[in-house]
Scaffold this active site. Sequence first.
Site, PDB file in Angstrom:
ATOM      1  N   SER A 135       2.931   9.966  -1.478  1.00 33.89           N
ATOM      2  CA  SER A 135       2.577   8.547  -1.516  1.00 33.89           C
ATOM      3  C   SER A 135       2.407   8.034  -0.092  1.00 33.89           C
ATOM      4  CB  SER A 135       3.689   7.779  -2.240  1.00 33.89           C
ATOM      5  OG  SER A 135       3.685   6.443  -1.830  1.00 33.89           O
TER       6      SER A 135
ATOM      7  N   SER B 127       5.593   2.851  -5.529  1.00 32.12           N
ATOM      8  CA  SER B 127       5.502   3.530  -6.836  1.00 32.12           C
ATOM      9  C   SER B 127       6.865   4.008  -7.325  1.00 32.12           C
ATOM     10  CB  SER B 127       4.577   4.735  -6.739  1.00 32.12           C
ATOM     11  OG  SER B 127       3.329   4.382  -6.269  1.00 32.12           O
TER      12      SER B 127
ATOM     13  N   HIS C 137       1.951   7.301  -8.035  1.00 34.48           N
ATOM     14  CA  HIS C 137       2.430   8.432  -7.242  1.00 34.48           C
ATOM     15  C   HIS C 137       3.910   8.670  -7.461  1.00 34.48           C
ATOM     16  CE1 HIS C 137      -1.001   8.494  -4.091  1.00 34.48           C
ATOM     17  NE2 HIS C 137      -1.121   9.469  -4.951  1.00 34.48           N
TER      18      HIS C 137
ATOM     19  N   GLU D 141      -7.691   6.594  -3.863  1.00 34.54           N
ATOM     20  CA  GLU D 141      -8.214   5.231  -3.704  1.00 34.54           C
ATOM     21  C   GLU D 141      -9.514   5.251  -2.891  1.00 34.54           C
ATOM     22  OE1 GLU D 141      -5.517   2.281  -1.929  1.00 34.54           O
ATOM     23  OE2 GLU D 141      -7.247   1.446  -0.900  1.00 34.54           O
TER      24      GLU D 141
ATOM     25  N   ASN E 108       2.116   4.956   1.079  1.00 25.08           N
ATOM     26  CA  ASN E 108       2.950   3.821   1.502  1.00 25.08           C
ATOM     27  C   ASN E 108       4.409   4.241   1.686  1.00 25.08           C
ATOM     28  OD1 ASN E 108       4.750   2.331  -0.688  1.00 25.08           O
ATOM     29  ND2 ASN E 108       3.014   3.230  -1.758  1.00 25.08           N
TER      30      ASN E 108
ATOM     31  N   CYS F 228      -2.975  -4.511   1.595  1.00 22.97           N
ATOM     32  CA  CYS F 228      -2.275  -5.248   0.539  1.00 22.97           C
ATOM     33  C   CYS F 228      -0.969  -5.873   1.052  1.00 22.97           C
ATOM     34  CB  CYS F 228      -1.987  -4.253  -0.576  1.00 22.97           C
ATOM     35  SG  CYS F 228      -0.806  -4.833  -1.735  1.00 22.97           S
TER      36      CYS F 228
ATOM     37  N   CYS G 243       5.345  -2.443  -6.629  1.00 22.12           N
ATOM     38  CA  CYS G 243       4.515  -3.601  -6.287  1.00 22.12           C
ATOM     39  C   CYS G 243       3.894  -4.134  -7.573  1.00 22.12           C
ATOM     40  CB  CYS G 243       3.422  -3.155  -5.333  1.00 22.12           C
ATOM     41  SG  CYS G 243       2.425  -1.854  -6.059  1.00 22.12           S
TER      42      CYS G 243
ATOM     43  N   HIS H 194      -7.636  10.663  -0.157  1.00 16.77           N
ATOM     44  CA  HIS H 194      -6.816   9.799  -1.014  1.00 16.77           C
ATOM     45  C   HIS H 194      -7.650   9.305  -2.200  1.00 16.77           C
ATOM     46  CE1 HIS H 194      -4.320   6.505  -2.390  1.00 16.77           C
ATOM     47  NE2 HIS H 194      -3.331   7.013  -1.658  1.00 16.77           N
TER      48      HIS H 194
ATOM     49  N   HIS I 107      -4.906   3.607  -8.523  1.00 16.59           N
ATOM     50  CA  HIS I 107      -5.761   3.763  -7.341  1.00 16.59           C
ATOM     51  C   HIS I 107      -7.249   3.769  -7.670  1.00 16.59           C
ATOM     52  CE1 HIS I 107      -2.430   4.378  -4.712  1.00 16.59           C
ATOM     53  NE2 HIS I 107      -2.001   5.423  -5.374  1.00 16.59           N
TER      54      HIS I 107
HETATM   55 FE1  F3S Z   1       0.453  -1.986  -5.122  1.00 18.91          FE
HETATM   56 FE2  F3S Z   1      -1.971  -2.635  -5.575  1.00 18.91          FE
HETATM   57 FE3  F3S Z   1      -0.884  -3.185  -3.304  1.00 18.91          FE
HETATM   58  S1  F3S Z   1      -1.002  -0.777  -6.260  1.00 18.91           S
HETATM   59  S2  F3S Z   1       0.582  -1.572  -2.937  1.00 18.91           S
HETATM   60  S3  F3S Z   1      -0.293  -4.076  -5.242  1.00 18.91           S
HETATM   61  S4  F3S Z   1      -2.885  -2.342  -3.626  1.00 18.91           S
END
Ligand code: F3S
Length: 281
Positions: free
Chosen positions: A216, A260, A36, A122, A218, A188, A12, A120, A70
Amino acid sequence: MKIQLASSYGFCFGVKRAIEIAEEHKGSVTYGPLIHNIDEINRLKEGFNIGLAEKLEDIEKDGTVVIRTHGIPKNELKALKEKDHKVIDATCPYVTTPQNIVQNMSEDGYSIVIFGDKDHPEIKGVVSYAEDLEDAFIVLKPEELEALPLKAKVAVVSQTTKKPEDFSSIVTALMSTRKEIRVFNTICNATFENQDAAADLAKKADIMVVIGGKHSSNTKQLHSISKRDCVDSYLIENEKELEATWFEGKELCGISAGASTPDWIVQKVISKIEDMKKVTA
Ligand code: F3S
């Protein structure tokens, strides 16, 4: 068997940015893993001499410290700055947003509810920005709200990588008991894009391979989304974990990757699958 990449996958904006910042600071250390993904961290170590410090004490005086994507708790950031380290902040701007919201809303007298995983990095960072830590609560399920001593006015944010429908269930539960709720959708967009693309692909694929760190958040979500429509969905960190038997009798292999996961790992996975099956990509 055909191989098809999801229309959106992998790195991302925040991760790309953090890696570029780290590469610009050869010989620095990151406080906690930058992202991650252990393979990418090793690449940065080998190619750019980027070290990893897990504790504040491990960072040399006057050294350059890159803050991970994070983010870190507010008091640790302060301690780093006070120790004469050169601090380079690679915290994703989408993570800085909930940090600032928590700070501002708690200063304005709101109780803070954070939807996320308390362990986490974050979330450990985000909660630390509350003025009063006794009035900031991290929850994962609506039922957890019942026992909390919340004020009449509540501000709520989400971990950036959570599912919107799960965040909504927290907000809905708050609405039945609180007079004033300020909702900040801090999920996000990059997460949505990869998730939607994985869901679309999983509907037609008969095997899905999701590539990313096992810790991770996500990546784990991409895996669970893929599994909804494609039972044979596997989460792997790299090509070494692939097993030829997974692909027997399959016609379409879908590939997705967490936010990541670097593209060079995705390409290695595809090559290995091709080698295994002699497929046409
Ligand atoms: Fe990436 Fe930032 Fe979103 S690390 S997943 S763009 S919160």
